[in-house]
Design a protein around this motif. Sequence first.
Motif, PDB file in Angstrom:
ATOM      1  N   MET A   1       3.905  -0.907   3.222  1.00  7.54           N
ATOM      2  CA  MET A   1       3.669  -0.951   1.691  1.00  7.54           C
ATOM      3  C   MET A   1       5.035  -0.823   0.812  1.00  7.54           C
ATOM      4  O   MET A   1       5.100  -1.521  -0.296  1.00  7.54           O
ATOM      5  CB  MET A   1       2.673   0.067   1.285  1.00  7.54           C
ATOM      6  CG  MET A   1       1.436  -0.162   1.557  1.00  7.54           C
ATOM      7  SD  MET A   1       0.110   0.874   0.896  1.00  7.54           S
ATOM      8  CE  MET A   1       0.585   2.606   1.838  1.00  7.54           C
ATOM      9  N   LEU A   2       5.581   0.068   1.228  1.00  7.34           N
ATOM     10  CA  LEU A   2       6.885   0.329   0.529  1.00  7.34           C
ATOM     11  C   LEU A   2       7.831  -1.011   0.402  1.00  7.34           C
ATOM     12  O   LEU A   2       8.414  -1.167  -0.684  1.00  7.34           O
ATOM     13  CB  LEU A   2       7.495   1.809   0.829  1.00  7.34           C
ATOM     14  CG  LEU A   2       6.744   3.020   0.425  1.00  7.34           C
ATOM     15  CD1 LEU A   2       7.345   4.423   1.055  1.00  7.34           C
ATOM     16  CD2 LEU A   2       6.171   3.088  -0.837  1.00  7.34           C
ATOM     17  N   GLN A   3       8.085  -1.209   1.745  1.00 11.21           N
ATOM     18  CA  GLN A   3       9.062  -2.436   1.704  1.00 11.21           C
ATOM     19  C   GLN A   3       8.490  -3.593   0.904  1.00 11.21           C
ATOM     20  O   GLN A   3       9.259  -4.199   0.424  1.00 11.21           O
ATOM     21  CB  GLN A   3       9.198  -2.970   2.966  1.00 11.21           C
ATOM     22  CG  GLN A   3      10.293  -4.037   3.372  1.00 11.21           C
ATOM     23  CD  GLN A   3      11.487  -3.606   2.804  1.00 11.21           C
ATOM     24  OE1 GLN A   3      12.110  -2.606   2.983  1.00 11.21           O
ATOM     25  NE2 GLN A   3      12.267  -4.389   1.888  1.00 11.21           N
ATOM     26  N   ALA A  21      -0.996  -7.526  -5.254  1.00 12.31           N
ATOM     27  CA  ALA A  21       0.340  -7.983  -4.738  1.00 12.31           C
ATOM     28  C   ALA A  21       0.864  -7.463  -3.602  1.00 12.31           C
ATOM     29  O   ALA A  21       1.317  -8.054  -2.606  1.00 12.31           O
ATOM     30  CB  ALA A  21       1.261  -8.085  -5.900  1.00 12.31           C
ATOM     31  N   VAL A  22       1.167  -6.085  -3.539  1.00 12.58           N
ATOM     32  CA  VAL A  22       1.724  -5.314  -2.635  1.00 12.58           C
ATOM     33  C   VAL A  22       0.822  -5.372  -1.419  1.00 12.58           C
ATOM     34  O   VAL A  22       1.347  -5.449  -0.350  1.00 12.58           O
ATOM     35  CB  VAL A  22       1.984  -3.741  -3.140  1.00 12.58           C
ATOM     36  CG1 VAL A  22       2.304  -2.889  -1.659  1.00 12.58           C
ATOM     37  CG2 VAL A  22       2.964  -3.704  -4.074  1.00 12.58           C
ATOM     38  N   ALA A  23      -0.431  -5.094  -1.468  1.00 16.88           N
ATOM     39  CA  ALA A  23      -1.358  -5.216  -0.296  1.00 16.88           C
ATOM     40  C   ALA A  23      -1.229  -6.725   0.431  1.00 16.88           C
ATOM     41  O   ALA A  23      -1.376  -6.814   1.563  1.00 16.88           O
ATOM     42  CB  ALA A  23      -2.849  -5.198  -0.844  1.00 16.88           C
ATOM     43  N   ALA A  24      -1.380  -7.769  -0.360  1.00 16.87           N
ATOM     44  CA  ALA A  24      -1.086  -9.164   0.004  1.00 16.87           C
ATOM     45  C   ALA A  24       0.273  -9.380   0.687  1.00 16.87           C
ATOM     46  O   ALA A  24       0.344  -9.701   1.979  1.00 16.87           O
ATOM     47  CB  ALA A  24      -1.182 -10.208  -1.059  1.00 16.87           C
ATOM     48  N   ARG A  25       1.318  -8.849   0.145  1.00 19.69           N
ATOM     49  CA  ARG A  25       2.464  -8.821   0.983  1.00 19.69           C
ATOM     50  C   ARG A  25       2.700  -8.223   2.250  1.00 19.69           C
ATOM     51  O   ARG A  25       3.297  -8.423   3.036  1.00 19.69           O
ATOM     52  CB  ARG A  25       3.860  -8.394  -0.096  1.00 19.69           C
ATOM     53  CG  ARG A  25       5.217  -8.656   0.442  1.00 19.69           C
ATOM     54  CD  ARG A  25       5.474  -9.891   0.989  1.00 19.69           C
ATOM     55  NE  ARG A  25       5.587 -10.774  -0.260  1.00 19.69           N
ATOM     56  CZ  ARG A  25       6.741 -11.100  -0.808  1.00 19.69           C
ATOM     57  NH1 ARG A  25       7.789 -10.502  -0.587  1.00 19.69           N
ATOM     58  NH2 ARG A  25       6.638 -12.021  -1.805  1.00 19.69           N
ATOM     59  N   ALA A  38      -2.459   5.828  -6.705  1.00 20.76           N
ATOM     60  CA  ALA A  38      -3.607   5.582  -7.703  1.00 20.76           C
ATOM     61  C   ALA A  38      -2.730   4.985  -8.761  1.00 20.76           C
ATOM     62  O   ALA A  38      -3.144   3.639  -9.366  1.00 20.76           O
ATOM     63  CB  ALA A  38      -4.106   6.975  -8.154  1.00 20.76           C
ATOM     64  N   ALA A  39      -1.500   5.219  -9.089  1.00 22.83           N
ATOM     65  CA  ALA A  39      -0.713   4.712 -10.233  1.00 22.83           C
ATOM     66  C   ALA A  39       0.339   3.794  -9.587  1.00 22.83           C
ATOM     67  O   ALA A  39       1.077   4.388  -8.524  1.00 22.83           O
ATOM     68  CB  ALA A  39      -0.121   5.843 -11.093  1.00 22.83           C
ATOM     69  N   ILE A  40       0.543   2.590 -10.097  1.00 19.79           N
ATOM     70  CA  ILE A  40       1.573   1.503  -9.609  1.00 19.79           C
ATOM     71  C   ILE A  40       2.750   2.015  -9.873  1.00 19.79           C
ATOM     72  O   ILE A  40       3.841   1.915  -8.974  1.00 19.79           O
ATOM     73  CB  ILE A  40       1.352   0.243 -10.268  1.00 19.79           C
ATOM     74  CG1 ILE A  40       1.912  -1.160  -9.485  1.00 19.79           C
ATOM     75  CG2 ILE A  40       2.028   0.051 -11.698  1.00 19.79           C
ATOM     76  CD1 ILE A  40       1.261  -1.029  -8.183  1.00 19.79           C
ATOM     77  N   ASP A  41       3.104   2.952 -11.089  1.00 18.57           N
ATOM     78  CA  ASP A  41       4.462   3.755 -11.233  1.00 18.57           C
ATOM     79  C   ASP A  41       4.776   4.572 -10.110  1.00 18.57           C
ATOM     80  O   ASP A  41       6.034   4.721  -9.675  1.00 18.57           O
ATOM     81  CB  ASP A  41       4.677   4.467 -12.319  1.00 18.57           C
ATOM     82  CG  ASP A  41       4.563   3.203 -13.658  1.00 18.57           C
ATOM     83  OD1 ASP A  41       4.936   2.057 -13.419  1.00 18.57           O
ATOM     84  OD2 ASP A  41       4.289   3.569 -14.819  1.00 18.57           O
ATOM     85  N   ASP A  42       3.747   5.120  -9.649  1.00 21.55           N
ATOM     86  CA  ASP A  42       4.015   6.137  -8.417  1.00 21.55           C
ATOM     87  C   ASP A  42       4.384   5.351  -7.154  1.00 21.55           C
ATOM     88  O   ASP A  42       5.365   5.775  -6.374  1.00 21.55           O
ATOM     89  CB  ASP A  42       2.841   6.932  -7.951  1.00 21.55           C
ATOM     90  CG  ASP A  42       2.465   7.839  -9.186  1.00 21.55           C
ATOM     91  OD1 ASP A  42       3.394   8.255  -9.931  1.00 21.55           O
ATOM     92  OD2 ASP A  42       1.356   8.419  -9.285  1.00 21.55           O
ATOM     93  N   LEU A  43       3.879   4.158  -7.014  1.00 24.43           N
ATOM     94  CA  LEU A  43       4.273   3.380  -5.809  1.00 24.43           C
ATOM     95  C   LEU A  43       5.787   2.897  -6.009  1.00 24.43           C
ATOM     96  O   LEU A  43       6.309   3.000  -4.981  1.00 24.43           O
ATOM     97  CB  LEU A  43       3.166   2.289  -5.560  1.00 24.43           C
ATOM     98  CG  LEU A  43       3.661   1.028  -4.573  1.00 24.43           C
ATOM     99  CD1 LEU A  43       3.812   1.709  -3.411  1.00 24.43           C
ATOM    100  CD2 LEU A  43       2.467   0.185  -4.787  1.00 24.43           C
TER     101      LEU A  43
END
Length: 178
Positions: A1-3, A21-25, A38-43
Amino acid sequence: MLQAAIDLIAEGGVQAVSHRAVAARAGLPASTVGYFFAAIDDLTAEAVRMYMAREMAAYRDLAREAGTLDKLVDLVGHRAVDVRLALAQVGVYLEAARNPALRGAAVEILSGFRALAGELLQSLDHPRAAAAAPAVVALLDGFMLAQLADPEAPIDPDALIEAIRALVMGFLLTWSTP
């Protein structure tokens, strides 16, 4: 996920990062990313931290391989810039200026690289390592930004090496005023 998040930032900026988008990638079900972040900024911030840790490890490896300040400068100057990762880094810096939620992550990157530069200079017995470190990081970031802005004019490693040497040596000089 992070990459996957780093890849998306590199391609389209921080605004390209979404749970979907992250899940798809990453090839994950759409709900997976939201379960962990939960928050995209945290990810985004966590992805940046991962990137920073990886880059810092690479520079530490260079320092171990170098052994001397001159050799370290040569190795850093010839280190290939990973354009995708550089785009992600610059993207986070720029977004942090607009989005306080990402400012902490950007400050962590800068502080981490400054501390690392200080450690490397100190380990090689530079007497003004703490003073020189922020300037070295700013110089490297400037060269990186120039490379990103004009990919048709790649960085001349010899010019970068000369600039780093001049900067580091300049901090060894004692300046006095009359």
